[in-house]
Motif scaffolding. Structure first.
Motif, PDB file in Angstrom:
ATOM      1  N   ASN A 177      16.722 -57.779  25.948  1.00  0.00           N
ATOM      2  CA  ASN A 177      16.569 -58.846  26.796  1.00  0.00           C
ATOM      3  C   ASN A 177      17.608 -59.414  27.719  1.00  0.00           C
ATOM      4  OD1 ASN A 177      16.739 -61.925  26.271  1.00  0.00           O
ATOM      5  ND2 ASN A 177      14.581 -61.428  27.093  1.00  0.00           N
ATOM      6  N   HIS A 178      18.983 -59.181  26.749  1.00  0.00           N
ATOM      7  CA  HIS A 178      19.897 -59.631  27.692  1.00  0.00           C
ATOM      8  C   HIS A 178      20.905 -58.958  27.046  1.00  0.00           C
ATOM      9  CE1 HIS A 178      19.945 -62.669  24.353  1.00  0.00           C
ATOM     10  NE2 HIS A 178      21.429 -62.837  24.667  1.00  0.00           N
ATOM     11  N   THR A 179      22.320 -59.105  27.785  1.00  0.00           N
ATOM     12  CA  THR A 179      23.595 -58.567  27.115  1.00  0.00           C
ATOM     13  C   THR A 179      24.834 -59.463  27.670  1.00  0.00           C
ATOM     14  OG1 THR A 179      24.868 -56.805  26.497  1.00  0.00           O
ATOM     15  CG2 THR A 179      24.202 -56.880  28.661  1.00  0.00           C
ATOM     16  N   THR A 228      19.883 -61.803  36.761  1.00  0.00           N
ATOM     17  CA  THR A 228      18.519 -61.253  36.252  1.00  0.00           C
ATOM     18  C   THR A 228      18.186 -59.771  37.077  1.00  0.00           C
ATOM     19  OG1 THR A 228      17.471 -63.175  35.525  1.00  0.00           O
ATOM     20  CG2 THR A 228      15.992 -61.277  35.716  1.00  0.00           C
ATOM     21  N   VAL A 236      15.698 -58.105  32.419  1.00  0.00           N
ATOM     22  CA  VAL A 236      16.996 -57.962  31.487  1.00  0.00           C
ATOM     23  C   VAL A 236      17.959 -58.706  32.169  1.00  0.00           C
ATOM     24  CG1 VAL A 236      18.914 -56.755  30.566  1.00  0.00           C
ATOM     25  CG2 VAL A 236      16.360 -55.910  30.406  1.00  0.00           C
ATOM     26  N   THR A 237      18.662 -59.767  31.566  1.00  0.00           N
ATOM     27  CA  THR A 237      19.907 -60.625  32.103  1.00  0.00           C
ATOM     28  C   THR A 237      21.188 -60.065  31.687  1.00  0.00           C
ATOM     29  OG1 THR A 237      19.758 -62.212  30.465  1.00  0.00           O
ATOM     30  CG2 THR A 237      18.483 -62.529  32.488  1.00  0.00           C
ATOM     31  N   LEU A 238      22.224 -60.103  32.630  1.00  0.00           N
ATOM     32  CA  LEU A 238      23.618 -59.971  32.369  1.00  0.00           C
ATOM     33  C   LEU A 238      24.192 -61.279  32.339  1.00  0.00           C
ATOM     34  CD1 LEU A 238      24.522 -56.971  34.777  1.00  0.00           C
ATOM     35  CD2 LEU A 238      23.802 -57.028  32.511  1.00  0.00           C
ATOM     36  N   ASP A 239      24.621 -61.600  31.155  1.00  0.00           N
ATOM     37  CA  ASP A 239      25.048 -63.033  30.997  1.00  0.00           C
ATOM     38  C   ASP A 239      26.561 -62.791  31.066  1.00  0.00           C
ATOM     39  OD1 ASP A 239      22.464 -63.705  30.812  1.00  0.00           O
ATOM     40  OD2 ASP A 239      22.587 -63.872  28.522  1.00  0.00           O
ATOM     41  N   ALA A 256      24.221 -66.017  34.373  1.00  0.00           N
ATOM     42  CA  ALA A 256      23.385 -64.959  34.224  1.00  0.00           C
ATOM     43  C   ALA A 256      22.924 -64.381  35.542  1.00  0.00           C
ATOM     44  CB  ALA A 256      22.219 -65.401  33.407  1.00  0.00           C
TER      45      ALA A 256
END
Length: 130
Positions: A6-8, A41, A46-49, A39
């Motif tokens: 979902n995200h990292t 997307t 998937v998001t890169l935060d 973030a």
């Protein structure tokens, strides 16, 4: 539901700088800013935060992104126009080049926080037989 990423969280010296660098390079947009995160997307949601942390807390990580030929060409043009160091291989022995692994294109470079980024147009080993 199948398991999905979902995200990292990506540690950065400056979360906005790193998110903007990444978004601009790949033609993406910053989609959210909340709390300590900025973030971006990706195409598969998937998001890169990106989170600002002290430089001594940043352990360089490797992030590889599967992109289309057109996305690769546009990003590579920006890499070269900005004079970014880049390599055809993960060990930095082929500077200023791209690779043609599995019949595609690939390149390695670092982001503003020192993370190792990779762009490739064909997954390792080629596309799976369907």
């Amino acid at each position: 539901m199948s398991v999905q990423l979902n995200h990292t969280i990506v540690h950065a010296r400056d979360n906005r700088e790193s998110a903007a660098f990444f978004a601009d390079l790949l033609g993406l947009t910053i989609t959210q800013e909340w709390g300590p995160f900025v973030a971006v997307t990706l195409g598969n949601d998937v998001t890169l935060d990106f989170a600002t942390v002290p430089a001594e807390h940043i352990a360089p990580q490797h992030y590889a992104f599967l992109v289309s030929e057109a996305e690769f060409d546009a990003a590579y043009e920006k890499i070269t126009a900005r004079g970014l160091d880049h390599w055809a291989d993960p060990h930095g022995k082929q500077p200023g080049e791209i690779n043609r692994n599995d019949g595609g294109k690939g390149v390695y470079f670092t982001d503003p926080s020192g993370h190792y980024m990779e762009l490739l147009t064909i997954p390792y080993g080629g596309w799976p037989q369907r």
